[in-house]
Scaffold this motif. Sequence first.
Motif, mmCIF file in Angstrom:
data_model
loop_
_atom_site.group_PDB
_atom_site.id
_atom_site.type_symbol
_atom_site.label_atom_id
_atom_site.label_comp_id
_atom_site.label_asym_id
_atom_site.label_seq_id
_atom_site.Cartn_x
_atom_site.Cartn_y
_atom_site.Cartn_z
ATOM 1 N N GLN A 15 0.819 -1.209 0.000
ATOM 2 C CA GLN A 15 0.000 0.000 0.000
ATOM 3 C C GLN A 15 0.855 1.262 0.000
ATOM 4 O OE1 GLN A 15 -3.404 -0.139 -0.454
ATOM 5 N NE2 GLN A 15 -2.789 -2.259 -0.770
ATOM 6 N N CYS A 16 1.955 1.227 0.744
ATOM 7 C CA CYS A 16 2.837 2.393 0.813
ATOM 8 C C CYS A 16 3.431 2.704 -0.557
ATOM 9 C CB CYS A 16 3.932 2.188 1.854
ATOM 10 S SG CYS A 16 4.966 0.730 1.588
ATOM 11 N N LEU A 19 0.850 4.381 -2.797
ATOM 12 C CA LEU A 19 0.527 5.754 -2.406
ATOM 13 C C LEU A 19 1.699 6.714 -2.557
ATOM 14 C CD1 LEU A 19 -1.584 4.904 0.750
ATOM 15 C CD2 LEU A 19 -2.416 6.036 -1.319
ATOM 16 N N VAL A 48 2.581 10.227 2.176
ATOM 17 C CA VAL A 48 3.364 9.463 3.156
ATOM 18 C C VAL A 48 2.552 9.269 4.431
ATOM 19 C CG1 VAL A 48 5.455 9.451 4.561
ATOM 20 C CG2 VAL A 48 5.559 10.211 2.189
ATOM 21 N N GLU A 50 -0.693 9.132 4.629
ATOM 22 C CA GLU A 50 -1.715 8.145 4.303
ATOM 23 C C GLU A 50 -1.116 6.741 4.279
ATOM 24 O OE1 GLU A 50 -5.227 7.168 1.058
ATOM 25 O OE2 GLU A 50 -4.007 8.966 0.779
ATOM 26 N N SER A 51 0.089 6.612 3.757
ATOM 27 C CA SER A 51 0.777 5.319 3.752
ATOM 28 C C SER A 51 0.927 4.775 5.167
ATOM 29 C CB SER A 51 2.162 5.448 3.117
ATOM 30 O OG SER A 51 2.073 5.801 1.769
ATOM 31 N N CYS A 55 -1.042 1.328 6.493
ATOM 32 C CA CYS A 55 -0.147 0.179 6.620
ATOM 33 C C CYS A 55 -0.736 -0.835 7.596
ATOM 34 C CB CYS A 55 1.228 0.635 7.121
ATOM 35 S SG CYS A 55 2.380 -0.724 7.377
#
Length: 65
Positions: A15-16, A19, A48, A50-51, A55
């Motif tokens: 996911q990171c 994003l 970042v 949001e990441s 997570c």
Amino acid sequence: MHVEVDVPKCVASGQCVLLAPDVFDQRDEDGLVVLVNENPPAEVHDAVRESATVCPASAIRLEES
């Protein structure tokens, strides 16, 4: 902003990377996170953050400056 990752906690969800691809990457052999830029520019700070929020392993830690 300063970014740190706890690689042993990473579950390779990616996911990171989706994003914030300028800040995070994944190892080819196992998909675990690779931190590309520990001090990202301001224009990617929201991505970042949001990441770190999404997570699933809480493997991303941020220090805001």
